[in-house]
Design an enzyme around this catalytic site. Sequence first.
Site, PDB file in Angstrom:
ATOM      1  N   ASP A 159     156.620  56.090 -22.336  1.00  0.00           N
ATOM      2  CA  ASP A 159     158.029  55.786 -22.621  1.00  0.00           C
ATOM      3  C   ASP A 159     158.253  55.478 -24.097  1.00  0.00           C
ATOM      4  OD1 ASP A 159     158.327  56.081 -19.965  1.00  0.00           O
ATOM      5  OD2 ASP A 159     158.998  54.025 -19.548  1.00  0.00           O
ATOM      6  N   VAL A 213     156.582  56.425 -26.697  1.00  0.00           N
ATOM      7  CA  VAL A 213     156.478  57.618 -27.540  1.00  0.00           C
ATOM      8  C   VAL A 213     157.762  58.433 -27.436  1.00  0.00           C
ATOM      9  CG1 VAL A 213     155.155  59.720 -27.984  1.00  0.00           C
ATOM     10  CG2 VAL A 213     153.981  57.648 -27.179  1.00  0.00           C
ATOM     11  N   TYR A 214     158.249  58.542 -26.187  1.00  0.00           N
ATOM     12  CA  TYR A 214     159.489  59.288 -25.964  1.00  0.00           C
ATOM     13  C   TYR A 214     160.614  58.682 -26.803  1.00  0.00           C
ATOM     14  CZ  TYR A 214     163.351  61.641 -23.600  1.00  0.00           C
ATOM     15  OH  TYR A 214     164.450  62.403 -23.333  1.00  0.00           O
ATOM     16  N   ASP A 215     160.742  57.352 -26.704  1.00  0.00           N
ATOM     17  CA  ASP A 215     161.821  56.671 -27.432  1.00  0.00           C
ATOM     18  C   ASP A 215     161.720  56.904 -28.939  1.00  0.00           C
ATOM     19  OD1 ASP A 215     162.685  55.752 -25.040  1.00  0.00           O
ATOM     20  OD2 ASP A 215     161.844  53.724 -25.267  1.00  0.00           O
ATOM     21  N   SER A 228     182.853  77.232   1.661  1.00  0.00           N
ATOM     22  CA  SER A 228     182.411  76.103   2.460  1.00  0.00           C
ATOM     23  C   SER A 228     181.561  76.672   3.610  1.00  0.00           C
ATOM     24  CB  SER A 228     183.679  75.400   2.913  1.00  0.00           C
ATOM     25  OG  SER A 228     183.431  74.554   3.935  1.00  0.00           O
ATOM     26  N   GLU A 246     167.553  74.756   4.991  1.00  0.00           N
ATOM     27  CA  GLU A 246     167.549  73.756   3.916  1.00  0.00           C
ATOM     28  C   GLU A 246     168.214  72.509   4.460  1.00  0.00           C
ATOM     29  OE1 GLU A 246     169.689  75.425   0.566  1.00  0.00           O
ATOM     30  OE2 GLU A 246     168.685  77.339   0.884  1.00  0.00           O
ATOM     31  N   LYS A 256     170.926  69.714   4.492  1.00  0.00           N
ATOM     32  CA  LYS A 256     172.295  69.667   3.990  1.00  0.00           C
ATOM     33  C   LYS A 256     172.486  68.311   3.313  1.00  0.00           C
ATOM     34  CE  LYS A 256     177.018  70.693   5.341  1.00  0.00           C
ATOM     35  NZ  LYS A 256     177.687  69.492   4.892  1.00  0.00           N
ATOM     36  N   ASP A 295     174.283  65.361   1.477  1.00  0.00           N
ATOM     37  CA  ASP A 295     175.643  64.840   1.555  1.00  0.00           C
ATOM     38  C   ASP A 295     176.074  64.306   0.193  1.00  0.00           C
ATOM     39  OD1 ASP A 295     177.914  64.457   2.936  1.00  0.00           O
ATOM     40  OD2 ASP A 295     177.349  62.525   3.786  1.00  0.00           O
ATOM     41  N   ARG A 355     183.776  71.259  -7.392  1.00  0.00           N
ATOM     42  CA  ARG A 355     184.124  72.350  -6.489  1.00  0.00           C
ATOM     43  C   ARG A 355     185.636  72.545  -6.420  1.00  0.00           C
ATOM     44  NH1 ARG A 355     185.733  73.134  -1.275  1.00  0.00           N
ATOM     45  NH2 ARG A 355     184.929  75.041  -0.363  1.00  0.00           N
ATOM     46  N   GLU A 409     174.154  70.478  -5.149  1.00  0.00           N
ATOM     47  CA  GLU A 409     174.793  69.249  -4.718  1.00  0.00           C
ATOM     48  C   GLU A 409     174.423  68.112  -5.663  1.00  0.00           C
ATOM     49  OE1 GLU A 409     176.569  70.128  -2.251  1.00  0.00           O
ATOM     50  OE2 GLU A 409     177.171  68.320  -1.170  1.00  0.00           O
ATOM     51  N   TYR A 428     170.868  74.877  -5.119  1.00  0.00           N
ATOM     52  CA  TYR A 428     170.578  75.727  -3.961  1.00  0.00           C
ATOM     53  C   TYR A 428     171.155  77.149  -4.027  1.00  0.00           C
ATOM     54  CZ  TYR A 428     174.932  73.378  -2.449  1.00  0.00           C
ATOM     55  OH  TYR A 428     176.184  72.838  -2.392  1.00  0.00           O
ATOM     56  N   LYS A 459     170.561  79.759   6.473  1.00  0.00           N
ATOM     57  CA  LYS A 459     171.061  80.921   5.726  1.00  0.00           C
ATOM     58  C   LYS A 459     170.201  82.131   6.042  1.00  0.00           C
ATOM     59  CE  LYS A 459     172.213  77.824   1.932  1.00  0.00           C
ATOM     60  NZ  LYS A 459     171.926  77.326   0.593  1.00  0.00           N
ATOM     61  N   LYS A 476     174.950  70.466  12.225  1.00  0.00           N
ATOM     62  CA  LYS A 476     175.177  69.067  11.843  1.00  0.00           C
ATOM     63  C   LYS A 476     174.507  68.084  12.799  1.00  0.00           C
ATOM     64  CE  LYS A 476     178.354  67.884   9.309  1.00  0.00           C
ATOM     65  NZ  LYS A 476     179.685  68.164   8.824  1.00  0.00           N
ATOM     66  N   CYS A 520     202.916  36.449  14.033  1.00  0.00           N
ATOM     67  CA  CYS A 520     202.347  37.193  12.908  1.00  0.00           C
ATOM     68  C   CYS A 520     201.398  36.288  12.115  1.00  0.00           C
ATOM     69  CB  CYS A 520     203.464  37.704  12.004  1.00  0.00           C
ATOM     70  SG  CYS A 520     202.830  38.484  10.513  1.00  0.00           S
ATOM     71  N   CYS A 549     203.211  35.696   8.528  1.00  0.00           N
ATOM     72  CA  CYS A 549     204.496  35.010   8.306  1.00  0.00           C
ATOM     73  C   CYS A 549     204.905  34.185   9.515  1.00  0.00           C
ATOM     74  CB  CYS A 549     205.581  36.024   7.975  1.00  0.00           C
ATOM     75  SG  CYS A 549     206.057  37.013   9.399  1.00  0.00           S
ATOM     76  N   CYS A 600     205.192  43.150  13.766  1.00  0.00           N
ATOM     77  CA  CYS A 600     205.945  42.061  13.170  1.00  0.00           C
ATOM     78  C   CYS A 600     207.246  42.703  12.683  1.00  0.00           C
ATOM     79  CB  CYS A 600     205.192  41.464  11.978  1.00  0.00           C
ATOM     80  SG  CYS A 600     206.182  40.260  11.082  1.00  0.00           S
ATOM     81  N   CYS A 629     208.345  39.694   5.715  1.00  0.00           N
ATOM     82  CA  CYS A 629     206.928  39.339   5.899  1.00  0.00           C
ATOM     83  C   CYS A 629     206.126  39.802   4.672  1.00  0.00           C
ATOM     84  CB  CYS A 629     206.391  40.019   7.158  1.00  0.00           C
ATOM     85  SG  CYS A 629     204.617  39.780   7.385  1.00  0.00           S
TER      86      CYS A 629
HETATM   87  S1  IVH Z   1     175.208  76.485   0.706  1.00  0.00           S
HETATM   88  C1  IVH Z   1     178.200  79.838   0.523  1.00  0.00           C
HETATM   89  N1  IVH Z   1     173.270  74.707   0.885  1.00  0.00           N
HETATM   90  O1  IVH Z   1     177.736  71.559   2.231  1.00  0.00           O
HETATM   91  C2  IVH Z   1     177.182  78.766   0.554  1.00  0.00           C
HETATM   92  N2  IVH Z   1     175.511  73.922   0.868  1.00  0.00           N
HETATM   93  O2  IVH Z   1     179.797  71.909   4.296  1.00  0.00           O
HETATM   94  C3  IVH Z   1     177.754  77.409   0.667  1.00  0.00           C
HETATM   95  N3  IVH Z   1     175.718  71.491   0.973  1.00  0.00           N
HETATM   96  O3  IVH Z   1     180.256  72.819   0.140  1.00  0.00           O
HETATM   97  C4  IVH Z   1     176.911  76.287   0.339  1.00  0.00           C
HETATM   98  N4  IVH Z   1     173.566  71.036   1.029  1.00  0.00           N
HETATM   99  O4  IVH Z   1     178.612  71.110  -0.848  1.00  0.00           O
HETATM  100  C5  IVH Z   1     174.600  74.908   0.832  1.00  0.00           C
HETATM  101  N5  IVH Z   1     171.472  73.267   1.000  1.00  0.00           N
HETATM  102  C6  IVH Z   1     172.777  73.458   0.950  1.00  0.00           C
HETATM  103  C7  IVH Z   1     173.697  72.389   0.981  1.00  0.00           C
HETATM  104  C8  IVH Z   1     175.071  72.671   0.938  1.00  0.00           C
HETATM  105  C9  IVH Z   1     174.797  70.522   1.019  1.00  0.00           C
HETATM  106  C10 IVH Z   1     177.184  71.244   0.990  1.00  0.00           C
HETATM  107  C11 IVH Z   1     177.974  72.045  -0.014  1.00  0.00           C
HETATM  108  C12 IVH Z   1     179.007  72.767   0.787  1.00  0.00           C
HETATM  109  C13 IVH Z   1     179.083  71.954   2.036  1.00  0.00           C
HETATM  110  C14 IVH Z   1     179.606  72.739   3.212  1.00  0.00           C
END
Ligand code: IVH
Length: 680
Positions: A35, A37-39, A84, A116, A118, A120, A139, A175, A227, A297, A321, A415, A418, A433, A438
């Site tokens: 660290d 050295v980096y700094d 989406s 993959e 997903k 959040d 987006r 993401e 991704y 996919k 999901k 209430c 009041c 109410c 109020c």
């Molecule tokens: S692919 C056309 N891959 O999920 C391809 N999306 O519910 C569209 N997301 O808007 C996206 N992990 O924000 C893809 N491994 C992943 C993802 C991913 C999270 C999100 C992304 C998308 C939303 C759709």
Amino acid sequence: MTVTPEINQKVTQLKAQLQQAGYAYYVLDNPIMEDGVYDQLYRQLQDLETEYPELITPDSPTQRVGDQPASKFTSVKHNIPLYSLENAFNLAELTKWELRWQKQLESISEFAYVCELKIDGSAIALTYENGILVRGATRGDGVTGEEITQNIKTIRTIPLRLNVPIRGKVEVRGEAFLPLNIFEAINQERTKSGEALFANPRNAAAGTLRQLDSKIVAQRKLNFFAYTLHIVNDPNKARDIELESQLQSLELLQELGFLVNPNRKLCQSLEEVQDYFQQWDTGRKILPYMTDGVVVKLNEYSLQQQLGFTQKFPRWAIALKYPAEETPTVVKDIIVNVGRTGAITPMAIMEPVQLAGTTVQRATLHNSDRIAELDIRVGDTVIIRKAGEIIPEVVRVLPTLRPENTVPFHMPTNCPECNATLVRPQDEAVTRCVNSSCPAILRGSIIHWASRNALDIRGLGERIAILLIKNNLITSVADLYTLTVEQIADLERMGTKSAQNLVNAIAESKNQTYGKLLYGLGIRYVGSVNAKILAENFPTIEELSQASFESIEAVYGIGEEIAQSVFEWLRVPNNQALIKQLQAAGLNFAAAIKTSDHDLDQSEQILKDKTFVITGTLPSLKRDEARELIEQAGGKVTGSISKKTDYLLLGENAGSKLAKAEKLGISQLSEAELLKLLDS
Ligand code: IVH
């Protein structure tokens, strides 16, 4: 001073060393430099760049945090739209999807799926030109987003320069997310400073990305999984790249210097997909970031190309999901909340628990009928659920765990704010109410007036509304326009700067459109859509005030109940006086041709991608009106209950849909709760 070749070379070398060290540390998680050295190298580079500013390049490691906060973000059109994903909740739905895409192809040769996790978080789009990051955008609605390049540069796992030079344009999507420990730390900070908490890591990430000051973004330590890779125009001579599959893209993204989620898997069949899904249902619980499903996919680009896209989704991908999480906790108290319309909503206050990545300690109990049905008592152990991740709710009480000497809960008769006697009209589920002075109703009307779909006054939230009322500074929304900087600066935890900002925001709200003003008045049953319709049909408030009940009702989209409510509201002397005061303050209750309501940023719509089914007779809204409100907020209304349904909007005398929803464990929402949600 002139730049000598030696200095030039030194700067180039420092940039490269620092870039490699950062990459090894953040992306590979395998540090190659101390660290200290980096700094030291970083400071050397900074000093040289101060001396020779012409040597600063956008990809320099010193350029990750901007000097000046941005004043606002500009919208930008995406080079390629961001789609989406369609959702599936079980193997049956996944199988249906497989059959559907297979039917669309004339012949199917070999195929495989890439699974993959997903993540959040918040999707972002990055543009590289000749290997240098030139733009980062949110987006947005998928077609246009906001340009947030400076904020994106603070994410250390996003290369400012690709590890492998690629000429032409490269689009990378992925993401941006907040690691869970950082999310918790931010919320702890916010608890201390009295700021509103972020509901979940996704909101926190989205909110952070839209911070104007990139220094704050840098502190928040966002991270990013890439991704999607598009090589847009490929006059590529530096490297011969022909991408044939998603898996190859992920590998190349990794080579280019991105963090790619390591938990991807190539699956030959849906059975293998299902195994992956199940394995990660357990596995994801110990990941340091939130996931809410698995993205499946088709791996081969040739198949993806043949299938293409629907209006919203790629046909070659789907999100499988995980179901909403449920968890037990103990009820510490049951309180009631008084809303803007005087509606009383009971809430359970519980021992804080972790649920779907956030700490939850309040859950709605909807109304007295629901309380009676649950027989919920203080001390009970209950199961709570966060369906659709909007409002946690109590699903059931565990009677065997009930301690002794508990007492049933009854709605108060007066209430809590009041003390006026509460009323519950015979045909309504909601207790109210009806005291128009109020403080809770005044507070609600101020918050509603300032809300995004109404006057959109930034900085005027619940905390300030409470303070303004407590200090007798306001007795109606009109009083907001006479507030001075001094008066506001004197309030708890306000300074001159934030007071000035608030006064400016209030002054700016005078330019809001007539439709928004009408909505802001909070006339019962008048949602933002109806308000806009009214404004279009009665171009001034005087015309609306003089209109007969029949002529209001005759407007397409305005039903009898709304017309009645508007007509009556306008006849109340206090309300007439309020409008006069607002007009005197400079608000324009007339349709102006030049200002048009711009649509909400779809990514921020509160019911985005939520599916509703409506059943029974709603206390005030007609079905069409409820549908319109839901759709306006980005949601969807369908005719029958399925696992895809997020909410059942429940009125009186509901039939089989209710039973079905209960069987599937679908959340129920009353009209009052829906309206509250839309106001939030
Ligand atoms: S692919 C056309 N891959 O999920 C391809 N999306 O519910 C569209 N997301 O808007 C996206 N992990 O924000 C893809 N491994 C992943 C993802 C991913 C999270 C999100 C992304 C998308 C939303 C759709």
